[in-house]
Structures are given as C-alpha cells and as structure tokens.
Motif scaffolding. Structure first.
Motif: not given
Length: 245
Positions: A119-120, A149, A178-179, A181, A199, A203, A205, A236
């Motif tokens: 994860t970022t 985390h 990143d986030t 979806i 991030p 942030a 997606k 990204y």
C-alpha cells in the motif's frame, strides 16, 4: 510455470487469479474452507485449489504448498471487521511472507519470484522516500491504532531489509496501489517508482483490475519483472501529475 496465489478469494486476489487464467498459467490457490469462489474459477482446469489457513500450516505443509511454484503472489489482507482488524492473527501478512521466504531460501532448489501487494501507506525510506510532518503524525497513529497497517509495514520491511540482491533463489517486488477501488475492466494506469502524490492528503485511486493486470505482467514479462526487481512500484489509475508541494 506454476503460480501460487495467497488471498485468492479476496477482492483483488480473485482478479489476479482470473488474469492468470486468461493467460493460461497453471495456478495454485490457497483459500479458507469457508471461502466462496466463482464457478469460473472452480471449474478452470489450470487452477488447483488448496484449502486451509496460511497461519495454521506447519512447516511441511508450507513446503508442499510452494513446491513446483515459480512465482508466489500474496494478496493477503485482514477482513475489515472488528475481529479482522483487532483479532488474531495480528501479523497474518508478515508471518506468511517470512515463513515462505525462509522456506524458499532454505529448501527450494529453484529461483522463486515473490510479489507482495502492499500500500502507499508504506514508505520505503531506503529508497529515499520521505513523509511530511502531517503524514508522519498520521502514519504514527495508524501504526498504533490499526494492527493491519502495522502488519503490512512489517511485511514490507522484512523483504526490504532481509531479502536483498544477495539472495540466491528469492526475488521480490512489492506492488503499492493507492486507494483501491472496484472496477470491472482494467484501464490506463501508470506505474511509478515512488508516490507522486500524498497518500494521506492527496490520495489517488487504483482499481483492483489494474493492480491484478500489473501483477500478471510481472509474472509473464521478464522485462517488466527486471525493471521492478527489488523495488516498490506505485500503481495509479490513468496519468497523474506531480504535486508542487
């Protein structure tokens, strides 16, 4: 070639398996007894299904699990429930990565590639990445308040500090979306060596479809693998512009 996918029944893991199926790659997946798989995956002749919990396997079962596998992909993660976040196992990802890495190093007579979904929220300080003061504060809070985390950071740190270029039979790439979806089809995406936006405060997606596509590219294309070997690429959606801050 045979690929082992951990966390194969999860949102991203399922898409990774489908990407490998599309490429007709022999795939072994480890899923819990209670996991639900689509009929498409269950009936695919190139997919071998193994049932069990990675944290409950003994050393012999771990060895059998990775036998004949050239690539191991970890999409392991904690369920986003109170029990999943704060219950045991606290270090699901770290423990799995460490045990598998040690088994490969000590027992495997072939080169194995390991792909970890990170994860970022993980900062690769050894590559020169730095956090702003605000990011440092929030990441410190996340480390204290959210065991998942802390688990992800611990797993990434283990690979970066313990498995380096001197490793004879184990190579790795840590993929940092990143986030995340949900998106049915892959789209245009960019892979960067480090985050190009915050991030926390800016942030971007990343669709799970694009993450799974990039992982499949790492598996099947030597050029892509060699480009990101022992690195922590960030994925990204579409093109992103660098922040002025």
């Amino acid at each position: 070639m045979r690929v082992l996918v951990l966390g194969a029944s999860g949102a991203t893991g399922t898409l990774v398996v489908k990407q490998l199926m599309k490429r007709q790659i022999n795939t072994r997946i480890l899923i819990r007894n209670s996991a639900v798989l689509s009929k498409e995956i269950q009936e695919c002749p190139s997919v071998e299904i193994v049932k069990g919990n990675i944290n409950e396997l003994d050393d012999y079962e771990i060895y059998d699990l990775i036998s004949e596998c050239n690539v191991i992909i970890s999409c392991l993660g904690h369920n986003m429930t109170l029990k999943g976040i704060f219950g045991k196992p606290r270090y699901l990802v770290f423990d799995a990565i460490k045990r598998i890495s040690e088994t490969v190093k000590n027992k495997a007579n072939r080169k194995v590639k390991l792909i970890l979904m990170g994860t970022t929220a993980y900062t690769n300080f050894l590559s020169g990445e730095v956090n702003s003061t605000g990011e440092k504060i929030i990441f410190t809070l996340l480390d204290f308040l959210l065991p998942p985390h802390r688990d992800n950071v611990k797993a990434a740190n283990y690979l970066i500090t313990e498995i380096d270029k001197k490793a004879k039979n184990l190579e790795w790439v840590i993929v940092r979306p990143d986030t995340l979806i949900n998106q049915q089809e892959e789209s245009s995406y960019e892979v960067c060596k480090s985050p190009v936006r915050s991030p926390i405060f800016n942030a971007g997606k990343t669709s799970r479809s694009n993450v799974s596509h990039f992982m499949a590219e790492l598996v099947t294309k030597d050029k892509t693998w060699n480009e990101w070997l022992f690195r922590t690429p960030v994925v990204y959606n579409q093109m992103v512009k660098r922040s002025d801050s």
